[in-house]
Design a protein around this motif. Structure first.
Motif, short mmCIF file in Angstrom:
data_model
loop_
_atom_site.label_atom_id
_atom_site.label_comp_id
_atom_site.label_asym_id
_atom_site.label_seq_id
_atom_site.Cartn_x
_atom_site.Cartn_y
_atom_site.Cartn_z
N GLN A 90 -2.17 0.54 -2.31
CA GLN A 90 -1.29 0.47 -3.55
C GLN A 90 -2.13 0.29 -4.55
O GLN A 90 -3.54 0.40 -4.83
N LYS A 91 -1.66 0.92 -5.38
CA LYS A 91 -2.40 1.48 -6.85
C LYS A 91 -1.80 0.11 -7.80
O LYS A 91 -0.21 0.38 -7.80
N PHE A 92 -2.09 -0.12 -9.08
CA PHE A 92 -1.51 -0.66 -10.30
C PHE A 92 -2.06 0.31 -10.97
O PHE A 92 -2.42 0.76 -11.64
N GLY A 93 -0.61 -0.43 -11.89
CA GLY A 93 -1.12 0.10 -13.60
C GLY A 93 -2.61 0.04 -14.27
O GLY A 93 -2.27 1.32 -15.47
N ASN A 94 -2.99 -1.06 -13.75
CA ASN A 94 -4.30 -0.63 -14.57
C ASN A 94 -5.96 -0.45 -14.37
O ASN A 94 -6.80 -0.23 -14.28
N GLY A 95 -4.98 0.68 -13.35
CA GLY A 95 -6.17 1.97 -12.59
C GLY A 95 -6.40 1.09 -10.90
O GLY A 95 -7.92 1.95 -10.15
N GLU A 103 5.69 9.06 5.25
CA GLU A 103 4.83 8.92 3.48
C GLU A 103 6.31 8.06 2.47
O GLU A 103 7.07 8.69 2.22
N ALA A 104 5.98 7.25 1.88
CA ALA A 104 6.41 6.50 0.80
C ALA A 104 6.04 6.60 -0.36
O ALA A 104 5.13 5.99 -0.90
N ASP A 105 6.88 6.60 -1.75
CA ASP A 105 6.15 7.64 -2.87
C ASP A 105 4.02 7.78 -2.38
O ASP A 105 4.29 8.20 -2.36
N ASN A 106 3.35 6.78 -3.27
CA ASN A 106 2.24 6.54 -3.15
C ASN A 106 1.50 6.40 -1.89
O ASN A 106 0.23 6.04 -1.47
#
Length: 116
Positions: free
Chosen positions: A50-55, A9-12
């Motif tokens: 991949q998650k983005f800042g806006n959800g 795993e790396a970050d999310n």
């Protein structure tokens, strides 16, 4: 299903997994074949999200599960999707899933593709 897995795993984002599993498979073609078939399977899988800042988020995953003592008998599962929030607790989602069984039960198709 008994499973031993190793993950990286790396970050999310989960980059990959692999391991050995015991899979209990029931082959049924609309009650034409009610025999239970069990086998040891090797599981090779990967997953990315991949998650983005806006959800919003995008993801994909795939797994290949061959029978250990008969590599001609295998299943491939794959999924890809996108999700975006449209309200505080409501998302809109589009997902495509594909399951390919190299040796399906009698009367069944090898490929099952779904758009959800």
């Amino acid at each position: 299903m008994l499973s031993l897995e190793q993950r990286a795993e790396a970050d999310n984002n989960t980059l990959g997994k692999h391991g050995l599993l015991f899979r209990n498979r029931i082959r049924r073609a609309e009650k034409l074949d009610d025999h239970h078939h069990s086998y040891w399977g090797l599981r090779v899988a990967e997953r990315f999200e991949q998650k983005f800042g806006n959800g919003a988020r995008v993801w994909e995953n795939a797994e290949w599960i061959p029978q250990v003592d008969d590599f001609k008998n295998w299943i491939l599962n794959a999924e890809a999707g996108v999700s975006a929030p449209i309200a505080k607790s409501l998302d809109v989602r589009l997902t495509i899933q594909d399951t390919y069984n190299n040796e399906p039960a009698a009367g069944r198709l090898k490929n099952d593709l779904r758009l959800l």
